[in-house]
Design an enzyme around this catalytic site. Structure first.
Site, mmCIF file in Angstrom:
data_model
loop_
_atom_site.group_PDB
_atom_site.id
_atom_site.type_symbol
_atom_site.label_atom_id
_atom_site.label_comp_id
_atom_site.label_asym_id
_atom_site.label_seq_id
_atom_site.Cartn_x
_atom_site.Cartn_y
_atom_site.Cartn_z
ATOM 1 N N ILE A 107 0.828 -1.216 0.000
ATOM 2 C CA ILE A 107 0.000 0.000 0.000
ATOM 3 C C ILE A 107 0.862 1.267 0.000
ATOM 4 O O ILE A 107 0.427 2.310 -0.481
ATOM 5 C CB ILE A 107 -0.999 -0.029 1.189
ATOM 6 N N ASP A 146 1.573 -0.443 9.494
ATOM 7 C CA ASP A 146 1.867 0.819 10.197
ATOM 8 C C ASP A 146 3.375 1.128 10.118
ATOM 9 O O ASP A 146 3.782 2.249 9.761
ATOM 10 C CB ASP A 146 1.415 0.652 11.660
HETATM 11 N N1 AR6 Z 1 0.798 -3.060 2.350
HETATM 12 C C1 AR6 Z 1 -0.431 -3.629 2.471
HETATM 13 N N2 AR6 Z 1 -0.748 -4.471 3.467
HETATM 14 C C2 AR6 Z 1 0.212 -4.754 4.375
HETATM 15 C C3 AR6 Z 1 1.526 -4.208 4.333
HETATM 16 C C4 AR6 Z 1 1.798 -3.318 3.250
HETATM 17 N N3 AR6 Z 1 2.988 -2.724 3.113
HETATM 18 N N4 AR6 Z 1 2.230 -4.691 5.381
HETATM 19 C C5 AR6 Z 1 1.417 -5.520 6.057
HETATM 20 N N5 AR6 Z 1 0.196 -5.580 5.446
HETATM 21 P P1 AR6 Z 1 -1.237 -5.378 10.611
HETATM 22 P P2 AR6 Z 1 -3.513 -4.925 12.430
HETATM 23 C C6 AR6 Z 1 -1.013 -6.331 5.827
HETATM 24 O O1 AR6 Z 1 -0.642 -6.345 11.578
HETATM 25 O O2 AR6 Z 1 -3.841 -6.364 12.433
HETATM 26 C C7 AR6 Z 1 0.764 -2.519 14.223
HETATM 27 O O3 AR6 Z 1 1.798 -2.726 15.137
HETATM 28 C C8 AR6 Z 1 -0.858 -7.540 6.720
HETATM 29 O O4 AR6 Z 1 -0.421 -8.656 5.971
HETATM 30 O O5 AR6 Z 1 -0.347 -4.384 9.967
HETATM 31 O O6 AR6 Z 1 -4.634 -3.932 12.250
HETATM 32 C C9 AR6 Z 1 -0.086 -1.316 14.599
HETATM 33 O O7 AR6 Z 1 0.694 -0.270 15.149
HETATM 34 C C10 AR6 Z 1 -2.290 -7.703 7.218
HETATM 35 O O8 AR6 Z 1 -3.070 -8.422 6.280
HETATM 36 O O9 AR6 Z 1 -2.420 -4.506 11.320
HETATM 37 C C11 AR6 Z 1 -1.038 -1.896 15.604
HETATM 38 O O10 AR6 Z 1 -0.421 -1.997 16.882
HETATM 39 C C12 AR6 Z 1 -2.819 -6.272 7.262
HETATM 40 O O11 AR6 Z 1 -1.859 -5.464 6.573
HETATM 41 C C13 AR6 Z 1 -1.299 -3.292 15.065
HETATM 42 O O12 AR6 Z 1 -0.145 -3.619 14.300
HETATM 43 C C14 AR6 Z 1 -2.991 -5.716 8.664
HETATM 44 O O13 AR6 Z 1 -1.986 -6.238 9.524
HETATM 45 C C15 AR6 Z 1 -2.500 -3.309 14.157
HETATM 46 O O14 AR6 Z 1 -2.755 -4.634 13.784
#
Ligand code: AR6
Length: 172
Positions: free
Chosen positions: A10, A33
């Site tokens: 993203i 994030d």
């Molecule tokens: N582009 C698109 N999707 C992504 C990317 C990327 N570059 N990187 C990861 N994903 P998560 P949550 C996907 O864990 O569950 C953080 O520490 C990933 O594969 O990022 O809402 C925050 O600060 C997954 O499908 O977010 C919070 O503390 C999706 O993004 C916590 O994690 C969401 O995974 C939030 O957890």
């Protein structure tokens, strides 16, 4: 509104806004994030700290959102949305829907025409991917879009993209 489901990073999309799966501190973390903060650069954390100090000393509640510039990202804005922790929060479906709806509402207010969402809560926060996709589908089907012309659902892995496509394009 045109809906796109893609596999990708993203942080590389060039749109009016991308959504971040943030936590209530809005001061960064791992997952998407961490990737967004890394590409946006250090100005982002400074901006988020200012928001905390001036307006949100306790952070952002689950389901809530804030907006920042994209800084070094190709996209203009970042909407930081806090999704539910699946096994901790009561009514995670309502909170997940709120994260999406509040993001769309804020985007509409800022005249955003193109926006992308990651799969909020389905990583570290443990929301089952198929259940999350069902809620996202229901939000996208019921939301009254005005300025927004294109919504991209950006999944990181091929597997997650296929799960979402099955849910979205399945005939019921
Ligand atoms: N582009 C698109 N999707 C992504 C990317 C990327 N570059 N990187 C990861 N994903 P998560 P949550 C996907 O864990 O569950 C953080 O520490 C990933 O594969 O990022 O809402 C925050 O600060 C997954 O499908 O977010 C919070 O503390 C999706 O993004 C916590 O994690 C969401 O995974 C939030 O957890």
């Amino acid at each position: 509104m045109e809906l796109k489901i893609i596999q990708g990073d993203i942080t590389q999309l060039e749109l009016d806004a991308i959504v971040n799966a943030a936590n209530p501190s809005i001061l960064g973390g791992a997952g998407v994030d961490g990737a967004i903060h890394k590409v946006a650069g250090p100005e982002l954390i400074n901006y988020c700290k200012e928001i905390r100090n001036r307006h949100l000393p306790k952070g952002v509640p689950t389901g809530g959102v804030i907006i920042t510039p994209g800084f070094n990202l190709p996209s203009k804005y970042i909407i930081h949305a806090v999704g539910p922790v699946f096994k901790r929060d009561l009514n995670p479906a309502i909170l997940l829907r709120s994260a999406y709806i509040n993001s769309l509402n804020l985007a509409e207010k800022r005249d955003v025409k193109t926006i992308a969402f990651p799969a909020i809560s389905t990583g570290i926060y443990g929301y089952p991917k198929d259940l999350a996709a069902k809620e996202v589908k229901s939000v996208m089907n019921s939301y009254k879009f005005n300025n927004i012309e294109e919504v991209t659902l950006c999944y990181f892995s091929a597997e997650d993209t296929n799960i979402a496509k099955k849910i979205f394009f399945k005939k019921v």
